[in-house]
Design an enzyme around this catalytic site. Sequence first.
Site, mmCIF file in Angstrom:
data_model
loop_
_atom_site.group_PDB
_atom_site.id
_atom_site.type_symbol
_atom_site.label_atom_id
_atom_site.label_comp_id
_atom_site.label_asym_id
_atom_site.label_seq_id
_atom_site.Cartn_x
_atom_site.Cartn_y
_atom_site.Cartn_z
ATOM 1 N N TRP A 1 2.353 2.905 -2.460
ATOM 2 C CA TRP A 1 2.663 4.286 -2.105
ATOM 3 C C TRP A 1 2.485 5.269 -3.248
ATOM 4 O O TRP A 1 2.349 6.443 -3.016
ATOM 5 C CB TRP A 1 4.091 4.430 -1.570
ATOM 6 C CG TRP A 1 4.389 3.734 -0.297
ATOM 7 C CD1 TRP A 1 5.449 2.931 -0.019
ATOM 8 C CD2 TRP A 1 3.635 3.786 0.929
ATOM 9 N NE1 TRP A 1 5.398 2.467 1.267
ATOM 10 C CE2 TRP A 1 4.291 2.985 1.877
ATOM 11 C CE3 TRP A 1 2.458 4.423 1.302
ATOM 12 C CZ2 TRP A 1 3.822 2.804 3.179
ATOM 13 C CZ3 TRP A 1 1.986 4.241 2.590
ATOM 14 C CH2 TRP A 1 2.670 3.456 3.509
ATOM 15 N N HIS B 1 7.188 6.540 -2.871
ATOM 16 C CA HIS B 1 8.488 5.920 -3.127
ATOM 17 C C HIS B 1 9.593 6.967 -3.117
ATOM 18 O O HIS B 1 10.703 6.704 -2.633
ATOM 19 C CB HIS B 1 8.455 5.202 -4.477
ATOM 20 C CG HIS B 1 7.847 3.835 -4.404
ATOM 21 N ND1 HIS B 1 8.450 2.780 -3.778
ATOM 22 C CD2 HIS B 1 6.662 3.354 -4.872
ATOM 23 C CE1 HIS B 1 7.692 1.698 -3.871
ATOM 24 N NE2 HIS B 1 6.598 2.026 -4.528
ATOM 25 N N ASP C 1 8.117 0.176 -11.223
ATOM 26 C CA ASP C 1 6.723 0.159 -11.652
ATOM 27 C C ASP C 1 6.589 0.496 -13.128
ATOM 28 O O ASP C 1 5.755 -0.070 -13.834
ATOM 29 C CB ASP C 1 5.896 1.139 -10.816
ATOM 30 C CG ASP C 1 5.520 0.564 -9.461
ATOM 31 O OD1 ASP C 1 5.266 -0.652 -9.385
ATOM 32 O OD2 ASP C 1 5.487 1.328 -8.484
ATOM 33 N N ARG D 1 7.141 -2.635 -15.471
ATOM 34 C CA ARG D 1 6.331 -3.852 -15.398
ATOM 35 C C ARG D 1 5.881 -4.360 -16.767
ATOM 36 O O ARG D 1 5.923 -5.566 -17.011
ATOM 37 C CB ARG D 1 5.114 -3.615 -14.498
ATOM 38 C CG ARG D 1 5.443 -3.604 -13.023
ATOM 39 C CD ARG D 1 4.165 -3.797 -12.247
ATOM 40 N NE ARG D 1 4.322 -3.417 -10.854
ATOM 41 C CZ ARG D 1 3.395 -3.608 -9.938
ATOM 42 N NH1 ARG D 1 2.238 -4.138 -10.281
ATOM 43 N NH2 ARG D 1 3.599 -3.250 -8.680
ATOM 44 N N HIS E 1 6.628 -7.456 -6.274
ATOM 45 C CA HIS E 1 6.219 -6.219 -5.618
ATOM 46 C C HIS E 1 5.344 -6.467 -4.389
ATOM 47 O O HIS E 1 5.007 -5.522 -3.681
ATOM 48 C CB HIS E 1 5.451 -5.327 -6.597
ATOM 49 C CG HIS E 1 6.295 -4.791 -7.709
ATOM 50 N ND1 HIS E 1 6.662 -3.461 -7.787
ATOM 51 C CD2 HIS E 1 6.854 -5.391 -8.796
ATOM 52 C CE1 HIS E 1 7.394 -3.275 -8.880
ATOM 53 N NE2 HIS E 1 7.523 -4.438 -9.505
ATOM 54 N N HIS F 1 13.034 0.314 -4.821
ATOM 55 C CA HIS F 1 11.581 0.196 -4.949
ATOM 56 C C HIS F 1 11.013 -0.872 -4.016
ATOM 57 O O HIS F 1 9.997 -0.651 -3.347
ATOM 58 C CB HIS F 1 11.212 -0.129 -6.388
ATOM 59 C CG HIS F 1 9.750 -0.014 -6.662
ATOM 60 N ND1 HIS F 1 9.147 1.177 -7.008
ATOM 61 C CD2 HIS F 1 8.750 -0.937 -6.614
ATOM 62 C CE1 HIS F 1 7.856 0.985 -7.179
ATOM 63 N NE2 HIS F 1 7.586 -0.296 -6.947
ATOM 64 N N ASP G 1 7.912 -0.885 -1.313
ATOM 65 C CA ASP G 1 6.759 -1.769 -1.411
ATOM 66 C C ASP G 1 6.541 -2.553 -0.119
ATOM 67 O O ASP G 1 5.415 -2.725 0.350
ATOM 68 C CB ASP G 1 6.952 -2.769 -2.553
ATOM 69 C CG ASP G 1 6.640 -2.190 -3.926
ATOM 70 O OD1 ASP G 1 6.060 -1.088 -3.993
ATOM 71 O OD2 ASP G 1 6.984 -2.834 -4.930
ATOM 72 N N HIS H 1 0.624 -4.553 0.614
ATOM 73 C CA HIS H 1 1.465 -5.357 -0.259
ATOM 74 C C HIS H 1 1.947 -6.617 0.443
ATOM 75 O O HIS H 1 2.721 -7.384 -0.133
ATOM 76 C CB HIS H 1 2.654 -4.537 -0.764
ATOM 77 C CG HIS H 1 2.364 -3.844 -2.051
ATOM 78 N ND1 HIS H 1 3.051 -4.096 -3.216
ATOM 79 C CD2 HIS H 1 1.423 -2.939 -2.367
ATOM 80 C CE1 HIS H 1 2.562 -3.358 -4.190
ATOM 81 N NE2 HIS H 1 1.569 -2.640 -3.696
ATOM 82 N N HIS I 1 -6.919 -0.347 -1.259
ATOM 83 C CA HIS I 1 -5.510 -0.298 -1.652
ATOM 84 C C HIS I 1 -5.122 1.096 -2.144
ATOM 85 O O HIS I 1 -4.094 1.642 -1.751
ATOM 86 C CB HIS I 1 -5.226 -1.338 -2.735
ATOM 87 C CG HIS I 1 -3.769 -1.587 -2.956
ATOM 88 N ND1 HIS I 1 -3.180 -2.807 -2.720
ATOM 89 C CD2 HIS I 1 -2.768 -0.770 -3.378
ATOM 90 C CE1 HIS I 1 -1.884 -2.730 -2.997
ATOM 91 N NE2 HIS I 1 -1.610 -1.503 -3.397
ATOM 92 N N ASP J 1 -2.409 3.598 -0.921
ATOM 93 C CA ASP J 1 -1.407 3.843 -1.946
ATOM 94 C C ASP J 1 -1.083 5.315 -2.103
ATOM 95 O O ASP J 1 0.075 5.689 -2.285
ATOM 96 C CB ASP J 1 -1.935 3.269 -3.265
ATOM 97 C CG ASP J 1 -0.979 3.448 -4.420
ATOM 98 O OD1 ASP J 1 0.234 3.409 -4.184
ATOM 99 O OD2 ASP J 1 -1.451 3.624 -5.546
#
Length: 366
Positions: free
Chosen positions: A21, A26, A71, A74, A84, A151, A155, A161, A184, A188
Amino acid sequence: MFPKITIIAVLAGCTARAIAWGAAGHEIVATIAQIHLHPSVFPTMCAILNFTSPNPSEPPCHLAPIAAWADTQRPKMPWSAQLHYIGAVDDYPSQTCAFPGPRGWEGAKGANVLGGVRNVTDILLDWVVANKAGTVSEYTAANEALKFLVHFLGDMHMPLHLTGRDRGGNSIPVLFSGRKTNLHSLWDGLLIAKALRSVPPQYSRPLPYPQIERSLRGAIYDSYVRMIMWEGVLGEWEQDIPDWLTCPAPASASSATDDALICPHHWATPIHALNCELVFPPALDQPPYNDTRPPPALEQFAQASFSVAADPFLELDTPEYSGVITEGWVIEKLLAQAGLRLAGVLNYLFAEFEDEEARRDLRVGF
């Protein structure tokens, strides 16, 4: 009737994947959840987030600013990357669409977004029980678990995902309005960006619901949230929302992650099906577009843009693809489902009720 997550709408009173997203998506999910939080949730939630507001007319804390935290972490928490997403390995060709199939999912058992939702929910539930018993005094574990929960629920509602096909669409170059990207990245952020540009102008003005307006933060997506709430949550989907929050009885739960109140696998199954029904257009499996994927040895280097100008790429900003997504309110429904389910989990964890029956009751209203 099976128990349902409490979502009392108190509006009257290890391979890294692309970010699901994007930050805006999010934050939209978190804002929709914010609208539906029980007022008794805020003291505990805000204490966990270590946040207080100087303005008593606003909610004491907001979920949107922490929605993309997982995110950003990470690089510091490489172990969290696999949490995720979930890589279904038997969902192609689309006629099968198994979730999971005979080979299950790629990666270690439970080390995926469904297991992530289950794990952080359980961490928070254990913390709540211990806190009420007066046996915990620090908030660090609960703070991280809450940020991950916000989060991971987002996801989980991004279809790509939930599949391992072509690295969740990262390895499929496409065009969108003539711009080279990948499948993606299209889901996204580009589809949301297009939707934001298409919101009718009347939603730039406040709605006659202070409960909604108090949860908005002057963000670029405020009008989009208003539209989703007015036309979707309060309109077309109002009668469907109880089903969005219902889980199977424990005896029929289809995954170790699910129980009668919180069921990420049950919720994710129809979202995964969108990959087979809509997300991957059949043309991608036909020449010349099926020859544009990078060789397997180069997949780890695949980015949102592909440099071989001679290769043909499928344009997806068309009535047959993006038009169907727009007309069907596909993105908006996914964002709303994520927000309402997130609110339901948080209300179940943190809201104060007189008894367990009230805790399990489902009341959605204004």
